[in-house]
Write a protein that holds these residues in place. Structure first.
Motif, mmCIF file in Angstrom:
data_model
loop_
_atom_site.group_PDB
_atom_site.id
_atom_site.type_symbol
_atom_site.label_atom_id
_atom_site.label_comp_id
_atom_site.label_asym_id
_atom_site.label_seq_id
_atom_site.Cartn_x
_atom_site.Cartn_y
_atom_site.Cartn_z
ATOM 1 N N ALA A 1 -2.553 -0.846 7.600
ATOM 2 C CA ALA A 1 -2.063 -1.680 6.818
ATOM 3 C C ALA A 1 -0.873 -2.489 7.346
ATOM 4 O O ALA A 1 -0.592 -3.623 7.168
ATOM 5 N N LEU B 1 0.846 -1.149 0.002
ATOM 6 C CA LEU B 1 -0.059 -0.118 0.002
ATOM 7 C C LEU B 1 0.999 1.387 -0.116
ATOM 8 O O LEU B 1 1.814 1.243 0.659
ATOM 9 N N ALA C 1 3.819 -1.269 3.535
ATOM 10 C CA ALA C 1 3.146 0.292 3.310
ATOM 11 C C ALA C 1 4.300 1.152 3.306
ATOM 12 O O ALA C 1 5.484 1.051 3.947
#
Length: 206
Positions: free
Chosen positions: A50, A22, A57
């Motif tokens: 996340a 992410l 992330a």
């Protein structure tokens, strides 16, 4: 429109499966609360969530020298355009929980130049502006599998004294280009339900 799950990529391995990635884009902030300043911003919360769910992330942001990524977002790569200040909010709450905000400092706009090539194709992209810092269709500039956007930073007006109020979304057709899902709170816009129906012309899911 139905949003597909983020595809699994080759890369680091977690419990025998590739780890999805992410990238969260927008300002980190300092939020003034009764107990003192805390780290805020959708990209801070989104990347931490996340990470705790087992994702890899990273954050693309703009912030002042007081933002220290290794201390405040440990284990999360932060690609920072250095600004003279970090965005700062003062939050006051009425007895019924209604929030009143003011901005006492604002970082520069977020710049894609700070993002390395290795992070330009994340599995999921989260656009989380706080104060209009994303100047253009970021979703189409990157190669993400699934793209989400948080409405609040696109519909905030900040007056000369720093007071925050809701405003009309100036260019949703530009900002939501390539976005799969929009997150809109009833606190972001007056008549949020009706506005959401209108915004479905630009994004498949709200």
């Amino acid at each position: 429109g139905r949003v597909a799950a983020a595809p699994v990529r080759e890369g680091a391995v977690l419990r025998g499966a590739a780890v999805p990635r992410l990238l969260a884009v927008g300002h980190v902030s300092r939020d003034r609360r009764p107990g003192g300043d805390v780290l805020g911003g959708s990209v801070s919360y989104g990347s931490l969530a996340a990470r705790r769910l087992g994702w890899e992330a990273a954050v693309l942001t703009s912030a002042g020298p007081d933002f220290e990524p290794a201390r405040e977002l440990p284990g999360i790569p932060c690609f920072v355009r250095r600004s003279s200040a970090t965005t700062r909010f003062v939050n006051d709450y009425d007895a019924d929980g209604t929030r009143h905000q003011s901005v006492t400092a604002r970082a520069d706009e977020v710049d894609l130049e700070a993002l390395p090539a290795s992070w330009r194709d994340p599995d999921a992209l989260l656009l989380g502006p706080l104060a209009g810092e994303l100047g253009g269709p970021f979703a189409t500039a990157l190669e993400a599998g699934t793209v989400g956007a948080i409405a609040q930073g696109y519909v905030r007006a900040i007056d000369a004294e720093g007071g925050v109020s809701a405003r009309e979304w100036a260019r949703p057709e530009r900002d939501l280009l390539g976005v799969h899902v929009l997150f809109l709170s009833e606190h972001d816009l007056p008549g949020a339900e009706a506005r959401a129906r209108a915004l479905l012309a630009h994004v498949p899911m709200i």
